[in-house]
Scaffold this active site. Sequence first.
Site, PDB file in Angstrom:
ATOM      1  CE  LYS A  70     -33.208   2.039   3.477  1.00 42.22           C
ATOM      2  NZ  LYS A  70     -32.651   3.397   3.597  1.00 42.22           N
ATOM      3  CG  ASN A 115     -36.316   6.263   8.625  1.00 40.84           C
ATOM      4  OD1 ASN A 115     -35.115   5.989   8.541  1.00 40.84           O
ATOM      5  ND2 ASN A 115     -36.841   7.366   8.092  1.00 40.84           N
ATOM      6  NE  ARG A 116     -33.842   3.365  16.584  1.00 39.56           N
ATOM      7  CZ  ARG A 116     -34.949   3.490  17.310  1.00 39.56           C
ATOM      8  NH1 ARG A 116     -35.643   4.624  17.272  1.00 39.56           N
ATOM      9  NH2 ARG A 116     -35.372   2.494  18.073  1.00 39.56           N
ATOM     10  N   GLY A 118     -30.462   4.206   8.968  1.00 38.74           N
ATOM     11  CA  GLY A 118     -29.006   4.336   8.989  1.00 38.74           C
ATOM     12  C   GLY A 118     -28.327   3.937   7.685  1.00 38.74           C
ATOM     13  CG  PHE A 119     -27.322   6.301   4.772  1.00 38.42           C
ATOM     14  CD1 PHE A 119     -28.587   6.832   4.651  1.00 38.42           C
ATOM     15  CD2 PHE A 119     -26.236   7.170   4.671  1.00 38.42           C
ATOM     16  CE1 PHE A 119     -28.789   8.191   4.434  1.00 38.42           C
ATOM     17  CE2 PHE A 119     -26.417   8.538   4.440  1.00 38.42           C
ATOM     18  CZ  PHE A 119     -27.695   9.035   4.328  1.00 38.42           C
ATOM     19  CG  ASN A 143     -30.689   9.935  -1.816  1.00 38.75           C
ATOM     20  OD1 ASN A 143     -29.803   9.838  -0.985  1.00 38.75           O
ATOM     21  ND2 ASN A 143     -31.689  10.794  -1.702  1.00 38.75           N
ATOM     22  CG  ASN A 176     -29.544  11.944   2.210  1.00 35.17           C
ATOM     23  OD1 ASN A 176     -29.638  12.899   2.973  1.00 35.17           O
ATOM     24  ND2 ASN A 176     -30.204  10.817   2.399  1.00 35.17           N
ATOM     25  CB  SER A 179     -30.122  10.916   6.526  1.00 32.25           C
ATOM     26  OG  SER A 179     -30.495   9.923   7.464  1.00 32.25           O
ATOM     27  CG  ASN A 181     -32.199   8.134  10.848  1.00 28.79           C
ATOM     28  OD1 ASN A 181     -32.525   8.512  11.963  1.00 28.79           O
ATOM     29  ND2 ASN A 181     -33.053   8.044   9.847  1.00 28.79           N
ATOM     30  CB  THR A 182     -25.591   8.944   8.797  1.00 25.59           C
ATOM     31  OG1 THR A 182     -26.203   7.887   8.052  1.00 25.59           O
ATOM     32  CG2 THR A 182     -24.084   8.800   8.716  1.00 25.59           C
ATOM     33  CE  LYS A 217     -34.995  13.430   0.752  1.00 22.19           C
ATOM     34  NZ  LYS A 217     -35.454  12.034   0.515  1.00 22.19           N
ATOM     35  CG  ASN A 246     -34.020  13.408   4.547  1.00 24.15           C
ATOM     36  OD1 ASN A 246     -34.686  12.470   4.971  1.00 24.15           O
ATOM     37  ND2 ASN A 246     -32.813  13.249   4.043  1.00 24.15           N
ATOM     38  N   GLY A 271     -44.247  11.796   6.790  1.00 25.17           N
ATOM     39  CA  GLY A 271     -45.685  11.666   6.655  1.00 25.17           C
ATOM     40  C   GLY A 271     -46.413  12.966   6.881  1.00 25.17           C
ATOM     41  N   GLY A 300     -45.344  14.458   3.317  1.00 27.12           N
ATOM     42  CA  GLY A 300     -46.766  14.548   3.626  1.00 27.12           C
ATOM     43  C   GLY A 300     -47.687  14.526   2.433  1.00 27.12           C
ATOM     44  CB  THR A 322     -45.014   8.397   4.834  1.00 26.55           C
ATOM     45  OG1 THR A 322     -43.653   8.489   5.280  1.00 26.55           O
ATOM     46  CG2 THR A 322     -45.891   7.975   5.996  1.00 26.55           C
TER      47      THR A 322
END
Length: 341
Positions: A70, A115-116, A118-119, A143, A176, A179, A181-182, A217, A246, A271, A300, A322
């Site tokens: 990151k 995953n979460r 959250g940037f 990104n 991005n 995601s 997670n935000t 993305k 994503n 994955g 994947g 992954t």
Amino acid sequence: MYNLIKKILFRYPPENIHHTVMRGIKTIYALPLGKQVLRAFCDVKTKGLERELFGLRFSNPVGLAAGFDKDAKYIDELACLGFGFVEIGTVTPLAQPGNDQPRLFRLPADKALINRMGFNNEGATAAATRLLRKRSGIIVGGNIGKNKVTPNEEATSDYEKCFHALYDVVDYFVVNVSSPNTPNLRALQEKEPLKQLLHHLQQLNAQKAKQKPILLKIAPDLTHSQLDDIIEIVQDTKLAGIVATNTTISREGLQTPAAEVEAIGAGGLSGLPVKQKATEVIRYIHTNSQGKIPIIAVGGIFTAADAQEKLDAGASLVQVYTGFVYEGPTIVKKICAGLRP
């Protein structure tokens, strides 16, 4: 060998072991002959695998997806592992801690992660400072995203700040908006807000002496109608391409017991379970754009056959994340050895 090591590593919390392993690789890299040792195990034969895309020359088509490095802490070390390119981030204007831990979970039965994060990152300026010190010539993508506290109405300003902070140190950008997670981030994938955001970034790009490729993305959960809108927007804004895809919010078809998955809670799934969905998105975009939109595939990819499937569907480059966790540091070497030149 890695399967034995993996059994040990998987006994520890995923996020902790990630940092431990990468610090270990960094230590090896810093030793006398360390770089040679890493290359001896991970050296990639790239003859016939070079790619020319976005005006950039990639030594091979296998890159590292955003989320792994990151903050651009391991660029030179990752170059020694054979990657053709590395995408940092997601980077936000201001540093932020991300979501509460634990926030990264393994699903070994599915060869997957949830995953979460959250940037979580140290901010755009910190990443840019590190990239100024990189020694390898590996291609780096930036990104970019928005801070959690920034409302969607002001999101364009965050993307603009990241664009300016990273412009001189990355080779391409990825926007991005996908995601999970935000909070509310995926709302920016809707047609009008997305078009406005991308038009603005392209206007900033046009003001530069040398324009940088900007890609978008997207999520794997979009409908065909939404993908049609994406194709239209990308062509209208003259973006360089798309990164597909994503993580998914779906939990369908998992081998992991439902109670265990439910206990993990929210987050993006990556994955093997995303493999087919990502390939379908890539094929749809490639077919319905008449092959005019370059695509970086992610989702994947564990083997050369997985990568070839994405390339055959219409992708020009592939990324792993992954797969890197489950297959280990020789994954690029193995994928490249099995790809058709």
